[in-house]
Design an enzyme around this catalytic site. Structure first.
Site, PDB file in Angstrom:
ATOM      1  N   ILE A 119       0.837  -1.198   0.000  1.00  0.00           N
ATOM      2  CA  ILE A 119       0.000   0.000   0.000  1.00  0.00           C
ATOM      3  C   ILE A 119       0.872   1.249   0.000  1.00  0.00           C
ATOM      4  O   ILE A 119       1.819   1.352   0.768  1.00  0.00           O
ATOM      5  CB  ILE A 119      -0.906   0.016   1.250  1.00  0.00           C
ATOM      6  CG1 ILE A 119      -1.820  -1.208   1.239  1.00  0.00           C
ATOM      7  CG2 ILE A 119      -1.710   1.308   1.339  1.00  0.00           C
ATOM      8  CD1 ILE A 119      -2.560  -1.427   2.540  1.00  0.00           C
ATOM      9  N   CYS A 120       0.522   2.201  -0.856  1.00  0.00           N
ATOM     10  CA  CYS A 120       1.181   3.506  -0.867  1.00  0.00           C
ATOM     11  C   CYS A 120       0.251   4.495  -0.175  1.00  0.00           C
ATOM     12  O   CYS A 120      -0.779   4.881  -0.723  1.00  0.00           O
ATOM     13  CB  CYS A 120       1.451   3.946  -2.301  1.00  0.00           C
ATOM     14  SG  CYS A 120       2.238   5.560  -2.417  1.00  0.00           S
ATOM     15  N   LEU A 121       0.597   4.843   1.063  1.00  0.00           N
ATOM     16  CA  LEU A 121      -0.176   5.795   1.848  1.00  0.00           C
ATOM     17  C   LEU A 121       0.813   6.532   2.736  1.00  0.00           C
ATOM     18  O   LEU A 121       1.492   5.920   3.566  1.00  0.00           O
ATOM     19  CB  LEU A 121      -1.230   5.054   2.685  1.00  0.00           C
ATOM     20  CG  LEU A 121      -2.179   5.890   3.525  1.00  0.00           C
ATOM     21  CD1 LEU A 121      -3.016   6.826   2.656  1.00  0.00           C
ATOM     22  CD2 LEU A 121      -3.089   4.982   4.336  1.00  0.00           C
TER      23      LEU A 121
END
Length: 153
Positions: A83-85
């Protein structure tokens, strides 16, 4: 919406059948699995996405590790679940990364935002999905719907 935050409250300190604690190199982690239900908006409406969150001993000084366990076609989540957060990054150049004042509730809100207002096609982790959206928005929508039918019900 069933959220990780409500699950944590119900499990009374992370105890229950869907949580586990494991020892590894003198680091005990707590792992929590829960589903995020996407309501009636955007590409991912009606999907039920399962996430696993590992809370390390050094939490709140370091962010939890979060992985999407449901296969998804998304510009900010790979098909293998990374996940890119920003808020999940210990060090973030945009200033929105992890801070000791953040909570697991912030993580849940951030994950939910990936399906609505933080859906980012300009700085993707899954470049193929973002390029697919740029090439053909309708085909992108169809692929997302297919993934939801196959993996997120």
């Amino acid at each position: 919406m069933l959220t990780l935050a409500s699950k944590l409250k119900r499990d009374d300190g992370l105890k229950g059948s869907r949580t586990s604690a494991t020892a590894s190199d003198s680091t005990r982690r707590v792992s929590v699995r829960d589903r995020l239900l996407v309501k009636d908006e955007g590409y991912y409406q009606g999907g039920k996405f399962q996430f696993e969150t590992e809370v390390p001993d050094a939490y709140n000084m370091v962010p939890p590790k979060v992985k999407c366990l449901t296969r998804i076609w998304h510009p900010n989540i790979t098909e293998t679940g990374e996940i890119c957060l920003s808020l999940l990054r210990e060090h973030s150049i945009d200033g929105t990364g992890w801070a000791p004042t953040r909570t697991l509730k912030d993580v849940v809100w951030g994950l939910n935002s990936l399906f609505t207002d933080l859906l980012n096609f300009d700085d993707p982790l899954n470049i193929e999905a973002a390029e697919h959206h740029l090439r053909d928005k309708e085909d992108f929508r169809n692929k997302v719907e297919d993934y939801i039918k196959r993996y997120a019900r």
